[in-house]
Design a protein around this motif. Sequence first.
Motif, PDB file in Angstrom:
ATOM      1  N   GLU A 115      46.736  -8.736 -12.236  1.00  8.75           N
ATOM      2  CA  GLU A 115      46.733  -7.487 -13.012  1.00  8.75           C
ATOM      3  C   GLU A 115      47.211  -6.326 -12.139  1.00  8.75           C
ATOM      4  N   THR A 116      46.768  -6.311 -10.898  1.00 11.22           N
ATOM      5  CA  THR A 116      47.194  -5.269  -9.963  1.00 11.22           C
ATOM      6  C   THR A 116      48.696  -5.349  -9.726  1.00 11.22           C
ATOM      7  N   LEU A 117      49.209  -6.539  -9.527  1.00  7.16           N
ATOM      8  CA  LEU A 117      50.643  -6.714  -9.289  1.00  7.16           C
ATOM      9  C   LEU A 117      51.458  -6.277 -10.503  1.00  7.16           C
ATOM     10  N   ARG A 118      50.978  -6.597 -11.684  1.00  7.32           N
ATOM     11  CA  ARG A 118      51.687  -6.210 -12.904  1.00  7.32           C
ATOM     12  C   ARG A 118      51.750  -4.691 -13.048  1.00  7.32           C
ATOM     13  N   TRP A 119      50.593  -4.026 -12.906  1.00  6.96           N
ATOM     14  CA  TRP A 119      50.566  -2.574 -13.060  1.00  6.96           C
ATOM     15  C   TRP A 119      51.277  -1.863 -11.918  1.00  6.96           C
ATOM     16  N   THR A 161      54.277   0.765 -12.375  1.00  8.89           N
ATOM     17  CA  THR A 161      54.139   2.095 -11.779  1.00  8.89           C
ATOM     18  C   THR A 161      55.264   2.381 -10.786  1.00  8.89           C
ATOM     19  N   ILE A 162      55.575   1.418  -9.940  1.00  9.34           N
ATOM     20  CA  ILE A 162      56.650   1.615  -8.958  1.00  9.34           C
ATOM     21  C   ILE A 162      57.991   1.784  -9.681  1.00  9.34           C
ATOM     22  N   GLY A 163      58.196   1.060 -10.774  1.00  5.60           N
ATOM     23  CA  GLY A 163      59.431   1.230 -11.550  1.00  5.60           C
ATOM     24  C   GLY A 163      59.559   2.632 -12.120  1.00  5.60           C
ATOM     25  N   ILE A 164      58.478   3.137 -12.692  1.00  4.36           N
ATOM     26  CA  ILE A 164      58.486   4.505 -13.237  1.00  4.36           C
ATOM     27  C   ILE A 164      58.685   5.517 -12.115  1.00  4.36           C
ATOM     28  N   LEU A 165      57.979   5.300 -11.010  1.00  8.08           N
ATOM     29  CA  LEU A 165      58.098   6.212  -9.875  1.00  8.08           C
ATOM     30  C   LEU A 165      59.513   6.194  -9.286  1.00  8.08           C
ATOM     31  N   ALA A 166      60.155   5.034  -9.302  1.00 13.80           N
ATOM     32  CA  ALA A 166      61.531   4.943  -8.798  1.00 13.80           C
ATOM     33  C   ALA A 166      62.473   5.781  -9.656  1.00 13.80           C
ATOM     34  N   VAL A 167      62.309   5.706 -10.968  1.00 12.31           N
ATOM     35  CA  VAL A 167      63.168   6.495 -11.862  1.00 12.31           C
ATOM     36  C   VAL A 167      62.931   7.989 -11.647  1.00 12.31           C
ATOM     37  N   LEU A 210      60.902   1.985  -3.075  1.00 11.97           N
ATOM     38  CA  LEU A 210      61.016   0.533  -2.985  1.00 11.97           C
ATOM     39  C   LEU A 210      60.341  -0.020  -1.745  1.00 11.97           C
ATOM     40  N   MET A 211      60.397   0.722  -0.649  1.00 15.82           N
ATOM     41  CA  MET A 211      59.709   0.267   0.563  1.00 15.82           C
ATOM     42  C   MET A 211      58.195   0.243   0.328  1.00 15.82           C
ATOM     43  N   ALA A 212      57.656   1.284  -0.283  1.00 17.21           N
ATOM     44  CA  ALA A 212      56.220   1.315  -0.585  1.00 17.21           C
ATOM     45  C   ALA A 212      55.856   0.181  -1.550  1.00 17.21           C
ATOM     46  N   GLY A 213      56.685  -0.041  -2.555  1.00 12.34           N
ATOM     47  CA  GLY A 213      56.431  -1.115  -3.511  1.00 12.34           C
ATOM     48  C   GLY A 213      56.511  -2.497  -2.876  1.00 12.34           C
ATOM     49  N   LEU A 214      57.453  -2.680  -1.956  1.00 17.02           N
ATOM     50  CA  LEU A 214      57.586  -3.954  -1.256  1.00 17.02           C
ATOM     51  C   LEU A 214      56.335  -4.259  -0.440  1.00 17.02           C
ATOM     52  N   ILE A 262      46.188   4.257  -6.430  1.00 15.63           N
ATOM     53  CA  ILE A 262      45.641   4.619  -7.738  1.00 15.63           C
ATOM     54  C   ILE A 262      45.617   3.388  -8.655  1.00 15.63           C
ATOM     55  N   VAL A 263      46.668   2.576  -8.601  1.00 19.88           N
ATOM     56  CA  VAL A 263      46.696   1.343  -9.400  1.00 19.88           C
ATOM     57  C   VAL A 263      45.540   0.442  -8.985  1.00 19.88           C
ATOM     58  N   ASP A 264      45.327   0.290  -7.680  1.00 17.01           N
ATOM     59  CA  ASP A 264      44.192  -0.507  -7.204  1.00 17.01           C
ATOM     60  C   ASP A 264      42.893   0.001  -7.800  1.00 17.01           C
TER      61      ASP A 264
END
Length: 159
Positions: free
Chosen positions: A14-18, A22-28, A51-55, A126-128
Motif C-alpha cells: 500500500e505504501t509503495l502504491r501511494w 504521490t511521486i508521479g504527481i510531485l514530478a509533474v 525521481l531520485m527521492a522516489g527511487l 507523509i505517505v508513510d
Amino acid sequence: MNYQHRTSTIIMRETLRWAGITIGILAVVGCVVGYLVAGMNGLWSALAGVLMAGLFFGLTVVTMLIGARLPGDQLMSTGYFAVVMGGWFVKVVLFIVGMLVLRAQPWIVGWVFFFAAVAGALASLIVDLVVFARVRVPYVGEVPLPGDSDDPSKPSTDS
C-alpha cells in the motif's frame, strides 16, 4: 508465510502504491514549477530531484518486501535485517554516485534540484504516515475463536 509477514506485506504494498502516485504527481508539479522559475534546466533539475527521492523510497520498500519473504519465524530475523541493511548500503552508494554524476551536468540548477528532492523525501514520509495510520490490520493473528469450526456447514456448539 505467517501473519506478521502478511501484515507487513499489506502495509508495504500500500505504501509503495501511494508513494508511486504521490511521486508521479510531485514530478509533474515539480517540472511545471521548475520550468517557470528556471526554464528547461529547472524542469530537468526538478524531475531529477523528485525521481531520485522516489527511487530511494522505492528501494527501501522493495528491500523490506524482499526481506519479509525470507524464510524464518519472525519478521525481524537476521536475514530480514541483512537485506534491509544491504539495501541501505546500495542506496548510499547510489546517492554518492548520483551526486557526483549530477554535479558535473551543465543542466542542473542546484537549488531547484535540492527543493525537488526535499519535497520528494517529505512526500514519502507523509505517505508513510498516512498509510500506517489508515491501513486496516487486525490486532490478532489467525486465532481460532470459540465456536469457530473448520467446516462452515457444521453448526457451532455454542447455541
